[in-house]
Design a protein around this motif. Sequence first.
Motif, PDB file in Angstrom:
ATOM      1  N   LYS A 164      -5.510   2.086 -11.921  1.00  0.00           N
ATOM      2  CA  LYS A 164      -4.933   1.347 -12.470  1.00  0.00           C
ATOM      3  C   LYS A 164      -4.408   0.154 -10.820  1.00  0.00           C
ATOM      4  O   LYS A 164      -4.633   0.843  -9.787  1.00  0.00           O
ATOM      5  CB  LYS A 164      -3.520   1.466 -13.158  1.00  0.00           C
ATOM      6  N   ALA A 165      -3.955  -0.930 -11.374  1.00  0.00           N
ATOM      7  CA  ALA A 165      -3.147  -2.026  -9.835  1.00  0.00           C
ATOM      8  C   ALA A 165      -1.410  -1.808 -10.448  1.00  0.00           C
ATOM      9  O   ALA A 165      -1.182  -2.650 -11.061  1.00  0.00           O
ATOM     10  CB  ALA A 165      -4.250  -2.587  -9.511  1.00  0.00           C
ATOM     11  N   ASN A 166      -0.488  -1.441 -10.025  1.00  0.00           N
ATOM     12  CA  ASN A 166       0.981  -2.022 -10.459  1.00  0.00           C
ATOM     13  C   ASN A 166       1.113  -1.539 -11.553  1.00  0.00           C
ATOM     14  O   ASN A 166       1.400  -2.244 -12.534  1.00  0.00           O
ATOM     15  CB  ASN A 166       0.632  -3.332  -9.624  1.00  0.00           C
ATOM     16  N   ASN A 167       0.229  -0.629 -12.215  1.00  0.00           N
ATOM     17  CA  ASN A 167       0.297  -0.126 -13.576  1.00  0.00           C
ATOM     18  C   ASN A 167      -0.612  -0.626 -14.377  1.00  0.00           C
ATOM     19  O   ASN A 167      -0.675  -1.205 -15.930  1.00  0.00           O
ATOM     20  CB  ASN A 167       2.021  -0.286 -14.257  1.00  0.00           C
ATOM     21  N   ILE A 168      -1.709  -1.977 -14.222  1.00  0.00           N
ATOM     22  CA  ILE A 168      -2.243  -2.712 -15.044  1.00  0.00           C
ATOM     23  C   ILE A 168      -3.750  -2.174 -14.643  1.00  0.00           C
ATOM     24  O   ILE A 168      -4.029  -1.848 -13.830  1.00  0.00           O
ATOM     25  CB  ILE A 168      -2.591  -4.418 -14.315  1.00  0.00           C
ATOM     26  N   THR A 169      -4.083  -2.286 -15.772  1.00  0.00           N
ATOM     27  CA  THR A 169      -5.390  -1.274 -15.990  1.00  0.00           C
ATOM     28  C   THR A 169      -6.530  -2.320 -14.349  1.00  0.00           C
ATOM     29  O   THR A 169      -7.191  -3.698 -14.932  1.00  0.00           O
ATOM     30  CB  THR A 169      -5.957  -2.047 -17.372  1.00  0.00           C
ATOM     31  N   LEU A 170      -7.573  -1.279 -13.958  1.00  0.00           N
ATOM     32  CA  LEU A 170      -8.175  -1.867 -12.730  1.00  0.00           C
ATOM     33  C   LEU A 170      -9.686  -1.892 -13.531  1.00  0.00           C
ATOM     34  O   LEU A 170      -9.806  -0.230 -13.168  1.00  0.00           O
ATOM     35  CB  LEU A 170      -7.926  -1.850 -11.633  1.00  0.00           C
ATOM     36  N   ARG A 171     -10.486  -2.801 -13.303  1.00  0.00           N
ATOM     37  CA  ARG A 171     -11.618  -1.871 -13.791  1.00  0.00           C
ATOM     38  C   ARG A 171     -12.839  -2.364 -12.424  1.00  0.00           C
ATOM     39  O   ARG A 171     -13.413  -1.421 -12.164  1.00  0.00           O
ATOM     40  CB  ARG A 171     -12.345  -3.912 -14.205  1.00  0.00           C
ATOM     41  N   ASP A 172     -12.010  -3.116 -11.348  1.00  0.00           N
ATOM     42  CA  ASP A 172     -13.121  -2.759 -10.380  1.00  0.00           C
ATOM     43  C   ASP A 172     -11.741  -3.953  -9.297  1.00  0.00           C
ATOM     44  O   ASP A 172     -11.294  -4.798  -9.500  1.00  0.00           O
ATOM     45  CB  ASP A 172     -14.554  -3.996 -10.360  1.00  0.00           C
ATOM     46  N   TYR A 173     -12.112  -3.473  -8.061  1.00  0.00           N
ATOM     47  CA  TYR A 173     -11.693  -4.251  -6.811  1.00  0.00           C
ATOM     48  C   TYR A 173     -12.851  -4.632  -5.313  1.00  0.00           C
ATOM     49  O   TYR A 173     -13.250  -3.059  -4.924  1.00  0.00           O
ATOM     50  CB  TYR A 173     -10.326  -3.983  -6.786  1.00  0.00           C
ATOM     51  N   ASP A 174     -12.061  -5.271  -5.423  1.00  0.00           N
ATOM     52  CA  ASP A 174     -12.937  -5.320  -3.387  1.00  0.00           C
ATOM     53  C   ASP A 174     -11.842  -5.979  -2.313  1.00  0.00           C
ATOM     54  O   ASP A 174     -10.998  -6.801  -2.657  1.00  0.00           O
ATOM     55  CB  ASP A 174     -14.399  -6.201  -3.224  1.00  0.00           C
ATOM     56  N   SER A 175     -12.347  -4.914  -1.013  1.00  0.00           N
ATOM     57  CA  SER A 175     -10.734  -5.725  -0.489  1.00  0.00           C
ATOM     58  C   SER A 175     -12.085  -5.964   1.087  1.00  0.00           C
ATOM     59  O   SER A 175     -12.850  -4.777   1.177  1.00  0.00           O
ATOM     60  CB  SER A 175     -10.419  -4.787   0.454  1.00  0.00           C
TER      61      SER A 175
END
Length: 125
Positions: free
Chosen positions: A2-13
């Motif tokens: 999750k990202a801020n309580n929203i479902t997160l499939r993937d992330y990249d920084s």
Amino acid sequence: MKANNITLRDYDSQDRQLVLVLADTSMEAVIGMDTTLLTIQTDDGDTVEVFSGFAQRSVTCDLIAKTYTATLVQSMEDAAAILLKQLTEELLVEKEKVNKLEKANSDIMDALIELASLVTGEGEV
């Protein structure tokens, strides 16, 4: 995840950019998300990473995958603060170099004055 309580499939920084692939949400929820403090958590609620100082650059909807890709960039204030810190550090390094050169020049001048006095016979032998 999750990202801020929203479902997160993937992330990249990378560098000053953060890309989130979000699901099970709406465009309004993604646009309204607080990106100044972004918390990435596991499904069990354990914090994985925290990002701060980002602003949304764009949000794209993938109708087939039913996901939203939010591209965030570091806000200008934070980017300016980082740049100012880097410049300050560089200036301190340059100041140290100048101080060393001034001391070396002073030592050389003292040695030349002493040598000149010896050559002219005004100095002690």
